[in-house]
Scaffold this motif. Structure first.
Motif: not given
Ligand code: 5GP
Length: 201
Positions: A23-33, A95-109
């Motif tokens: 979650s920490t990594i995801t949040n920082v990556v989200r902000e920076r990108l 995605l259609a609007a051109g954004r990078i979208v991050i999903l923080e989900i498990d392997m099955e998902g």
């Protein structure tokens, strides 16, 4: 097959066991990108520090099952006895609007998204060692020892399954937060460039 992301949109999946720091990594990556983070729907009980609509949409099983039946979810899975799922509409719109979208989900998902949506990039965050992971789970002071042991056993299974499978494009070791974030950003950037170059060739 779902509608594919637009030429600019890029879907990134980030997975990893409990306590690995994803979650920490995801949040920082989200902000920076300047990426968008998908907010999942879940039936798990809301914890004291959870914010409705920011961390999750908290719903009961009836509402979740209706979302499955009405195909409102891009993927869903049962994790630790609770349902978790990704609302489809917001992800496809961004995605259609051109954004990078991050999903923080498990392997099955992650496996479901990879087989339903073309062109997503899946990252798995690993702990430096099993001992370090157990220590982190204890340091969070969120659960009792029995729950910690359950999550730890589950985490080992998840890491082994992720390494044995073909869902993940990249494995990143979270030995140091800044280094792991830099590596994730570098790998995502390289993939975006690679696809852009492919689209123009
Ligand atoms: P937690 O309850 O600790 O927030 O999350 C437990 C697990 O559920 C984590 O491994 C997380 O990645 C996973 N998870 C969270 N949201 C979703 C989702 O929308 N779909 C799937 N498949 N897993 C999710």
């Amino acid at each position: 097959m779902e509608r594919s992301p637009g030429p600019q949109g890029f879907l990134v999946i980030i997975s990893g066991p409990s306590g690995v720091g994803k979650s920490t990594i995801t949040n920082v990556v989200r902000e920076r990108l300047d990426a968008a983070l998908s907010v999942s729907m879940t039936t798990r009980p809301k914890a004291a520090d959870d914010v409705e609509g920011e961390h999750y949409f908290f719903v009961d099983r009836g509402r979740f099952e209706s979302a499955i039946a009405h195909r409102e979810l891009l993927e869903h899975a049962e994790v630790y006895g609770n349902y978790y799922g990704t609302p489809r509409g917001p992800v496809l719109d961004k995605l259609a609007a051109g954004r990078i979208v991050i999903l923080e989900i498990d392997m099955e998902g992650a496996a479901q998204v990879k087989s339903n949506l073309a062109g997503c990039f899946a990252i798995f965050i690993k702990p430096p060692s099993y001992d370090a992971l157990l220590q982190r789970l204890r340091d969070r002071k969120r659960e009792d020892e029995a729950t910690i042991q359950k999550r730890f056993a589950q985490a080992k299974n998840e890491i082994e399954a992720a390494e044995a499978g073909s869902v993940y494009d990249v494995f990143i070791v979270n030995d140091d937060l800044n280094r792991a974030v830099d590596e994730a950003i570098r790998r995502i950037g390289a993939e975006v460039e690679r696809r852009r170059a492919g689209a123009h060739s």
